[in-house]
Design an enzyme around this catalytic site. Structure first.
Site, PDB file in Angstrom:
ATOM      1  N   ASP A  32      -5.650  -0.460  -1.901  1.00  0.00           N
ATOM      2  CA  ASP A  32      -6.434  -1.373  -2.733  1.00  0.00           C
ATOM      3  C   ASP A  32      -7.700  -1.845  -2.045  1.00  0.00           C
ATOM      4  O   ASP A  32      -7.846  -1.745  -0.829  1.00  0.00           O
ATOM      5  CB  ASP A  32      -5.596  -2.626  -3.043  1.00  0.00           C
ATOM      6  N   LYS A  86      -7.408   6.991   9.869  1.00  0.00           N
ATOM      7  CA  LYS A  86      -8.855   6.816   9.853  1.00  0.00           C
ATOM      8  C   LYS A  86      -9.436   7.111  11.222  1.00  0.00           C
ATOM      9  O   LYS A  86      -8.842   6.743  12.241  1.00  0.00           O
ATOM     10  CB  LYS A  86      -9.180   5.370   9.466  1.00  0.00           C
ATOM     11  N   PHE A 126     -14.026   3.225   3.512  1.00  0.00           N
ATOM     12  CA  PHE A 126     -12.993   2.434   2.841  1.00  0.00           C
ATOM     13  C   PHE A 126     -12.492   3.181   1.614  1.00  0.00           C
ATOM     14  O   PHE A 126     -13.261   3.495   0.715  1.00  0.00           O
ATOM     15  CB  PHE A 126     -13.502   1.039   2.480  1.00  0.00           C
ATOM     16  N   VAL A 127     -11.209   3.495   1.605  1.00  0.00           N
ATOM     17  CA  VAL A 127     -10.646   4.323   0.533  1.00  0.00           C
ATOM     18  C   VAL A 127      -9.685   3.504  -0.323  1.00  0.00           C
ATOM     19  O   VAL A 127      -9.079   2.540   0.146  1.00  0.00           O
ATOM     20  CB  VAL A 127      -9.923   5.565   1.100  1.00  0.00           C
ATOM     21  N   ARG A 171      -5.172   0.179  -6.984  1.00  0.00           N
ATOM     22  CA  ARG A 171      -3.929   0.780  -6.493  1.00  0.00           C
ATOM     23  C   ARG A 171      -3.392   1.838  -7.451  1.00  0.00           C
ATOM     24  O   ARG A 171      -2.707   2.775  -7.042  1.00  0.00           O
ATOM     25  CB  ARG A 171      -2.838  -0.292  -6.322  1.00  0.00           C
ATOM     26  N   ASP A 192       0.636   3.312   4.522  1.00  0.00           N
ATOM     27  CA  ASP A 192      -0.378   4.085   3.805  1.00  0.00           C
ATOM     28  C   ASP A 192      -1.456   4.621   4.745  1.00  0.00           C
ATOM     29  O   ASP A 192      -1.857   5.774   4.664  1.00  0.00           O
ATOM     30  CB  ASP A 192      -1.018   3.238   2.673  1.00  0.00           C
ATOM     31  N   GLY A 248       0.786  -1.234   0.000  1.00  0.00           N
ATOM     32  CA  GLY A 248       0.000   0.000   0.000  1.00  0.00           C
ATOM     33  C   GLY A 248       0.817   1.282   0.000  1.00  0.00           C
ATOM     34  O   GLY A 248       0.366   2.305  -0.494  1.00  0.00           O
ATOM     35  N   ASP A 295      -5.373   2.380  10.619  1.00  0.00           N
ATOM     36  CA  ASP A 295      -6.784   2.019  10.802  1.00  0.00           C
ATOM     37  C   ASP A 295      -6.930   1.451  12.216  1.00  0.00           C
ATOM     38  O   ASP A 295      -6.947   2.210  13.187  1.00  0.00           O
ATOM     39  CB  ASP A 295      -7.179   1.038   9.692  1.00  0.00           C
TER      40      ASP A 295
HETATM   41  P1  IMP Z   1      -4.623  -1.648  10.540  1.00  0.00           P
HETATM   42  O1  IMP Z   1      -3.701  -2.779  10.856  1.00  0.00           O
HETATM   43  O2  IMP Z   1      -6.055  -1.987  10.821  1.00  0.00           O
HETATM   44  O3  IMP Z   1      -4.209  -0.315  11.122  1.00  0.00           O
HETATM   45  O4  IMP Z   1      -4.673  -1.519   8.982  1.00  0.00           O
HETATM   46  C1  IMP Z   1      -3.624  -1.155   8.261  1.00  0.00           C
HETATM   47  C2  IMP Z   1      -3.643  -1.766   6.878  1.00  0.00           C
HETATM   48  O5  IMP Z   1      -4.960  -2.130   6.442  1.00  0.00           O
HETATM   49  C3  IMP Z   1      -3.169  -0.734   5.914  1.00  0.00           C
HETATM   50  O6  IMP Z   1      -1.781  -0.856   5.733  1.00  0.00           O
HETATM   51  C4  IMP Z   1      -3.946  -1.054   4.663  1.00  0.00           C
HETATM   52  O7  IMP Z   1      -3.238  -1.988   3.888  1.00  0.00           O
HETATM   53  C5  IMP Z   1      -5.215  -1.701   5.124  1.00  0.00           C
HETATM   54  N1  IMP Z   1      -6.359  -0.733   5.133  1.00  0.00           N
HETATM   55  C6  IMP Z   1      -6.977  -0.206   6.207  1.00  0.00           C
HETATM   56  N2  IMP Z   1      -7.965   0.631   5.850  1.00  0.00           N
HETATM   57  C7  IMP Z   1      -7.960   0.656   4.505  1.00  0.00           C
HETATM   58  C8  IMP Z   1      -8.747   1.358   3.519  1.00  0.00           C
HETATM   59  O8  IMP Z   1      -9.652   2.165   3.803  1.00  0.00           O
HETATM   60  N3  IMP Z   1      -8.438   1.106   2.221  1.00  0.00           N
HETATM   61  C9  IMP Z   1      -7.451   0.243   1.843  1.00  0.00           C
HETATM   62  N4  IMP Z   1      -6.688  -0.425   2.730  1.00  0.00           N
HETATM   63  C10 IMP Z   1      -6.946  -0.224   4.044  1.00  0.00           C
HETATM   64 MG    MG Z   2      -0.970  -1.705   3.688  1.00  0.00          MG
END
Ligand code: IMP
Ligand code: MG
Length: 192
Positions: free
Chosen positions: A165, A137, A158-159, A171, A105, A50, A108
């Site tokens: 992606d 986010k 969701f972006v 992407r 990227d 990402g 979340d």
């Molecule tokens: P986390 O571990 O939940 O913080 O998520 C991080 C990873 O989830 C990021 O590196 C992204 O690859 C993916 N991700 C989280 N939210 C999104 C979104 O809105 N669009 C695309 N990928 C996301």
């Molecule tokens: Mg990622």
């Protein structure tokens, strides 16, 4: 016949950040990061896939000497996190005694960056670790994690685009947009 980019656009509900907006923000972030490290050498550890576009564009704006390492991890399936972070390579980058700038990227749930930072701190003894994300986010973090540098704050949507992606699609969009409900359903992971 509609172009591929045109077809993709029809699956995007709205553009959040145009390419020019992203580039201007990267100018600001790079200036801040360069000033903070004051010419010290850093090691950028970037989380693929990402962060590919984000890293490429940010790194070219940084003024200090730097090394680059890439990590590949996965935790997402479709549009929700599994909470389990899998490291896709055998070895971590050797960042012993180095200032690490971890790039991702999007922040979340926090699982991904938390797991990577912990592993780097436990196993490689870096001098420092800072975290830089393009997007943050607005969701309750399942893992406590503060990013040191944040490009943009976004709502809980969701972006896709600019490296991000949905099921490995989108992407290559040059901007960041919100995927439509139809596209989420259309490309949803098939149940086994
Ligand atoms: P986390 O571990 O939940 O913080 O998520 C991080 C990873 O989830 C990021 O590196 C992204 O690859 C993916 N991700 C989280 N939210 C999104 C979104 O809105 N669009 C695309 N990928 C996301
Ligand atoms: Mg990622």
């Amino acid at each position: 016949m509609p172009s591929v980019a045109g077809q993709m656009r029809s699956e995007i509900r709205g553009v959040l950040f145009h390419e020019s907006t992203i580039m201007s923000r990267l100018d600001e972030m790079a200036a801040e990061i360069s000033a903070d490290y004051g010419g010290k050498e850093i090691t950028v550890v970037t989380v693929l896939n990402g962060s590919l576009m984000f890293s490429a564009d940010l790194l070219r704006r940084l003024e200090m000497p730097l090394r680059l390492d890439c990590l590949s991890v996965s935790s997402y399936h479709g549009a929700s996190t599994t909470g389990v972070v899998t490291f896709n390579q055998l070895h971590l980058p050797d960042v012993h005694g180095r200032h690490v700038l971890l790039l991702d990227d999007i922040l979340d749930s926090g699982h991904t960056l938390h797991a990577i930072r912990d592993k780097l701190l436990e196993e490689t003894n870096p001098l420092s670790v800072k975290v830089c994300v393009l997007l943050r986010k607005d969701v309750p973090r399942q893992r406590e994690l503060e990013a040191d540098y944040i490009g943009f704050d976004i709502a809980n949507e969701f972006v896709v685009g600019y490296g991000l992606d949905y099921m490995e699609r989108f992407r290559n969009l040059p901007y960041i947009g919100v995927i439509s409900e139809e596209a989420i359903v259309k490309y949803a992971p098939k149940l086994a």
